[in-house]
Motif scaffolding. Structure first.
Motif, PDB file in Angstrom:
ATOM      1  N   GLY A   1      27.495  48.252  29.926  1.00 52.68           N
ATOM      2  CA  GLY A   1      28.494  47.450  28.631  1.00 52.68           C
ATOM      3  C   GLY A   1      29.631  47.075  29.191  1.00 52.68           C
ATOM      4  N   LEU A   2      30.148  48.028  29.945  1.00 58.00           N
ATOM      5  CA  LEU A   2      31.717  48.121  30.428  1.00 58.00           C
ATOM      6  C   LEU A   2      31.589  47.033  31.882  1.00 58.00           C
ATOM      7  N   TRP A   3      30.510  47.073  32.458  1.00 54.55           N
ATOM      8  CA  TRP A   3      30.547  45.848  33.338  1.00 54.55           C
ATOM      9  C   TRP A   3      30.440  44.669  32.782  1.00 54.55           C
ATOM     10  N   VAL A   4      29.600  44.347  32.022  1.00 53.13           N
ATOM     11  CA  VAL A   4      29.360  42.940  31.460  1.00 53.13           C
ATOM     12  C   VAL A   4      30.642  42.664  30.873  1.00 53.13           C
ATOM     13  N   LEU A   5      31.414  43.446  30.199  1.00 56.47           N
ATOM     14  CA  LEU A   5      32.556  43.254  29.355  1.00 56.47           C
ATOM     15  C   LEU A   5      33.683  42.928  30.600  1.00 56.47           C
ATOM     16  N   LEU A   6      33.558  43.626  31.568  1.00 53.21           N
ATOM     17  CA  LEU A   6      34.623  43.124  32.764  1.00 53.21           C
ATOM     18  C   LEU A   6      34.520  41.962  33.664  1.00 53.21           C
ATOM     19  N   TRP A   7      33.046  41.691  33.778  1.00 55.84           N
ATOM     20  CA  TRP A   7      32.384  40.521  34.388  1.00 55.84           C
ATOM     21  C   TRP A   7      32.850  39.398  33.700  1.00 55.84           C
ATOM     22  N   TRP A   8      32.692  39.270  32.359  1.00 56.32           N
ATOM     23  CA  TRP A   8      32.841  38.318  31.239  1.00 56.32           C
ATOM     24  C   TRP A   8      34.490  37.932  31.285  1.00 56.32           C
ATOM     25  N   VAL A   9      35.492  38.988  31.337  1.00 53.69           N
ATOM     26  CA  VAL A   9      36.858  38.828  31.260  1.00 53.69           C
ATOM     27  C   VAL A   9      37.163  38.294  32.478  1.00 53.69           C
ATOM     28  N   LEU A  10      36.652  38.552  33.527  1.00 53.24           N
ATOM     29  CA  LEU A  10      36.951  38.192  34.909  1.00 53.24           C
ATOM     30  C   LEU A  10      36.540  36.664  35.143  1.00 53.24           C
ATOM     31  N   THR A  11      35.402  36.295  34.733  1.00 49.66           N
ATOM     32  CA  THR A  11      35.147  34.942  34.803  1.00 49.66           C
ATOM     33  C   THR A  11      36.034  33.970  33.903  1.00 49.66           C
ATOM     34  N   LEU A  12      36.431  34.734  32.777  1.00 47.34           N
ATOM     35  CA  LEU A  12      37.134  33.643  31.891  1.00 47.34           C
ATOM     36  C   LEU A  12      38.525  33.443  32.761  1.00 47.34           C
ATOM     37  N   PHE A  13      39.292  34.329  33.531  1.00 46.53           N
ATOM     38  CA  PHE A  13      40.477  34.057  34.354  1.00 46.53           C
ATOM     39  C   PHE A  13      40.000  33.170  35.624  1.00 46.53           C
ATOM     40  N   GLY A  14      38.881  32.637  35.845  1.00 46.02           N
ATOM     41  CA  GLY A  14      38.370  31.585  36.662  1.00 46.02           C
ATOM     42  C   GLY A  14      38.008  32.341  38.145  1.00 46.02           C
ATOM     43  N   LEU A  15      37.901  33.477  38.062  1.00 47.93           N
ATOM     44  CA  LEU A  15      37.193  33.840  39.321  1.00 47.93           C
ATOM     45  C   LEU A  15      35.655  33.466  39.315  1.00 47.93           C
TER      46      LEU A  15
ATOM     47  N   LEU B   1      34.016  42.585  41.588  1.00 52.58           N
ATOM     48  CA  LEU B   1      34.871  43.206  41.014  1.00 52.58           C
ATOM     49  C   LEU B   1      34.876  43.801  39.906  1.00 52.58           C
ATOM     50  N   ALA B   2      34.024  43.287  39.067  1.00 53.78           N
ATOM     51  CA  ALA B   2      33.531  44.210  37.761  1.00 53.78           C
ATOM     52  C   ALA B   2      32.830  45.376  38.151  1.00 53.78           C
ATOM     53  N   ALA B   3      31.968  45.429  39.148  1.00 49.78           N
ATOM     54  CA  ALA B   3      31.095  46.549  39.530  1.00 49.78           C
ATOM     55  C   ALA B   3      32.206  47.654  40.067  1.00 49.78           C
ATOM     56  N   LEU B   4      33.223  47.222  40.836  1.00 48.93           N
ATOM     57  CA  LEU B   4      34.119  48.036  41.277  1.00 48.93           C
ATOM     58  C   LEU B   4      34.812  48.920  40.445  1.00 48.93           C
ATOM     59  N   ILE B   5      35.452  48.003  39.441  1.00 44.99           N
ATOM     60  CA  ILE B   5      36.342  48.528  38.373  1.00 44.99           C
ATOM     61  C   ILE B   5      35.630  49.309  37.604  1.00 44.99           C
ATOM     62  N   SER B   6      34.210  49.017  37.061  1.00 42.58           N
ATOM     63  CA  SER B   6      33.465  49.938  36.183  1.00 42.58           C
ATOM     64  C   SER B   6      33.395  51.025  36.743  1.00 42.58           C
ATOM     65  N   MET B   7      33.046  51.302  38.030  1.00 39.03           N
ATOM     66  CA  MET B   7      32.490  52.501  38.891  1.00 39.03           C
ATOM     67  C   MET B   7      33.663  53.355  38.793  1.00 39.03           C
ATOM     68  N   LEU B   8      34.977  52.850  38.874  1.00 43.35           N
ATOM     69  CA  LEU B   8      36.144  53.372  39.008  1.00 43.35           C
ATOM     70  C   LEU B   8      36.664  54.011  37.438  1.00 43.35           C
ATOM     71  N   VAL B   9      36.211  53.366  36.754  1.00 45.01           N
ATOM     72  CA  VAL B   9      36.749  53.533  35.118  1.00 45.01           C
ATOM     73  C   VAL B   9      35.696  54.856  34.782  1.00 45.01           C
ATOM     74  N   SER B  10      34.425  54.463  35.259  1.00 45.46           N
ATOM     75  CA  SER B  10      33.570  55.549  34.887  1.00 45.46           C
ATOM     76  C   SER B  10      33.708  57.025  35.398  1.00 45.46           C
ATOM     77  N   ILE B  11      34.272  56.919  36.387  1.00 46.36           N
ATOM     78  CA  ILE B  11      34.628  58.201  37.205  1.00 46.36           C
ATOM     79  C   ILE B  11      35.668  58.885  36.451  1.00 46.36           C
ATOM     80  N   LEU B  12      36.784  57.999  36.436  1.00 42.04           N
ATOM     81  CA  LEU B  12      37.859  58.693  35.874  1.00 42.04           C
ATOM     82  C   LEU B  12      37.752  59.026  34.011  1.00 42.04           C
ATOM     83  N   PHE B  13      36.984  58.152  33.538  1.00 41.69           N
ATOM     84  CA  PHE B  13      37.114  58.590  31.975  1.00 41.69           C
ATOM     85  C   PHE B  13      35.795  58.866  31.334  1.00 41.69           C
ATOM     86  N   LEU B  14      34.574  58.607  31.889  1.00 42.39           N
ATOM     87  CA  LEU B  14      33.368  59.014  31.449  1.00 42.39           C
ATOM     88  C   LEU B  14      32.788  60.435  31.952  1.00 42.39           C
TER      89      LEU B  14
END
Length: 128
Positions: free
Chosen positions: A13-27, A35-48
């Motif tokens: 779910g975190l990956w899908v949310l980040l992917w959706w937000v990043l596609t809205l920014f025009g990437l 980028l969503a995979a990388l960011i969701s991995m880092l967030v899950s390591i830090l906060f989950l």
């Protein structure tokens, strides 16, 4: 299974949310996915970490239960080889920790005679 499934769903779910937000920014779709995979991995390591630890403990407990049901692993080939070695050791007699002399070692060499009446030191001196 529930903690593992919950952790996987949260990460997805975190990956899908980040992917959706990043596609809205025009990437691009692919770049946003990476980028969503990388960011969701880092967030899950830090906060989950609590979810990850719960899932890991549950996984470990299930693995230990499976190992108990299987019983001890017995390598029949190794057992057979060990029995052959034990039989050979019994036939040779008890070992006291010392190895038998090497048949090709210096003990098997013949003694040097007196030669021409020269001593061992004189013979060695001539060889030098």
């Amino acid at each position: 299974m529930r903690p593992f499934l919950f952790y996987a769903v949260v990460r997805l779910g975190l990956w899908v949310l980040l992917w959706w937000v990043l596609t809205l920014f025009g990437l691009g779709v692919v770049l946003a996915g990476l980028l969503a995979a990388l960011i969701s991995m880092l967030v899950s390591i830090l906060f989950l970490d609590r979810l990850r630890d719960a899932a890991a403990l549950r996984w470990k407990a299930a693995d230990e239960r499976r190992a108990q049901r299987r019983g001890p692993d017995v390598d029949e080939d190794a057992e057979y080889e060990d029995s052959l070695l034990d039989d050979a050791e019994r036939e040779d007699g008890p070992t006291d920790g010392t190895e038998p002399p090497d048949p090709a070692g210096p003990e098997s060499l013949p003694e040097l005679g007196d030669g021409d009446g020269l001593s061992q030191d004189e013979l060695r001196g001539e060889d030098r």
